[in-house]
Design an enzyme around this catalytic site. Sequence first.
Site, PDB file in Angstrom:
ATOM      1  N   CYS A  18       0.782  -1.049  -0.094  1.00 29.05           N
ATOM      2  CA  CYS A  18       0.106  -0.143  -0.104  1.00 29.05           C
ATOM      3  C   CYS A  18       1.015   1.394   0.087  1.00 29.05           C
ATOM      4  O   CYS A  18       1.574   1.406  -0.826  1.00 29.05           O
ATOM      5  CB  CYS A  18      -0.881  -0.053   1.189  1.00 29.05           C
ATOM      6  SG  CYS A  18      -2.198  -1.569   1.059  1.00 29.05           S
ATOM      7  N   ASP A  64     -10.051  -2.813  -5.749  1.00 26.23           N
ATOM      8  CA  ASP A  64      -9.416  -1.606  -5.311  1.00 26.23           C
ATOM      9  C   ASP A  64     -10.053  -0.350  -5.713  1.00 26.23           C
ATOM     10  O   ASP A  64      -9.925  -0.129  -7.007  1.00 26.23           O
ATOM     11  CB  ASP A  64      -8.070  -1.476  -5.815  1.00 26.23           C
ATOM     12  CG  ASP A  64      -6.989  -0.539  -4.968  1.00 26.23           C
ATOM     13  OD1 ASP A  64      -7.671   0.455  -4.688  1.00 26.23           O
ATOM     14  OD2 ASP A  64      -5.838  -0.834  -4.755  1.00 26.23           O
ATOM     15  N   HIS A  72       6.545  -6.428 -14.592  1.00 23.90           N
ATOM     16  CA  HIS A  72       5.514  -7.552 -14.726  1.00 23.90           C
ATOM     17  C   HIS A  72       4.257  -7.080 -13.800  1.00 23.90           C
ATOM     18  O   HIS A  72       4.396  -6.329 -12.526  1.00 23.90           O
ATOM     19  CB  HIS A  72       5.750  -8.744 -14.407  1.00 23.90           C
ATOM     20  CG  HIS A  72       4.809  -9.770 -14.608  1.00 23.90           C
ATOM     21  ND1 HIS A  72       4.249 -10.127 -15.739  1.00 23.90           N
ATOM     22  CD2 HIS A  72       4.133 -10.688 -13.754  1.00 23.90           C
ATOM     23  CE1 HIS A  72       3.373 -11.047 -15.727  1.00 23.90           C
ATOM     24  NE2 HIS A  72       3.402 -11.661 -14.687  1.00 23.90           N
TER      25      HIS A  72
END
Length: 220
Positions: A132, A179, A206
């Site tokens: 986060c 999200d 990626h």
Amino acid sequence: MANESRPCPCDIGDRFDYGGRGLEVQIEHIKAYVCKPPASTGKAVIVIHDIFGWQLPNTRYMTDMLAANGYIAICPDFFVGQEAWKPSNDWATFDEWRKTRNASKIDKEVDVILKYLSEQCGAKKTGAIGFCWGGAAVHHLMLKNPHLKAGVSLYGVIKFFEDSYSLLHPTFFIFGEKDDIIPLEQSNKESAVTEMHRRENTAKTHCVCLPEKSPCWSKS
């Protein structure tokens, strides 16, 4: 869900009852949690905590897991003594709280930690992983720090940085489909995947979007 009364969807999730295998140390002006592997491999990982801080048992569990897999793992207090966010805090104050804890203002602390890892722990190669708030910090480091080798950003908000795609190192981005801060339809995830792979200097980047997952990595 993010809304006016709760502008950030971060949830502490299931708080682990975990004491940790490592030690707390003082490194110049920074406190840090360090866990070392049974035998040195010369490889280290800087673990960058989320808004709930460096002492969250969940994060220390992750740090210890890295050490068990052969890495010198260190989780510094990147808030440098400032109080971590508490679930009981008023979410209406979150934006002001975050302004004093800027994920792109950690370069001084990272330099101190890299020196410690090299001189005191024998680290030859160091990467970073963050969750986060820490995921955004890892993104920043992959854009700016030439000494790190790779990074993993879990639920880091891409839009925080002006030039989000000129990464210096291989970077693995992990997002959650549910999200609300980084929604699929607002291009921050799908376009990020396309753009990062399009640019030559980020060919090793990626991105993965976890189906049905919210931003709370500890509950995922």
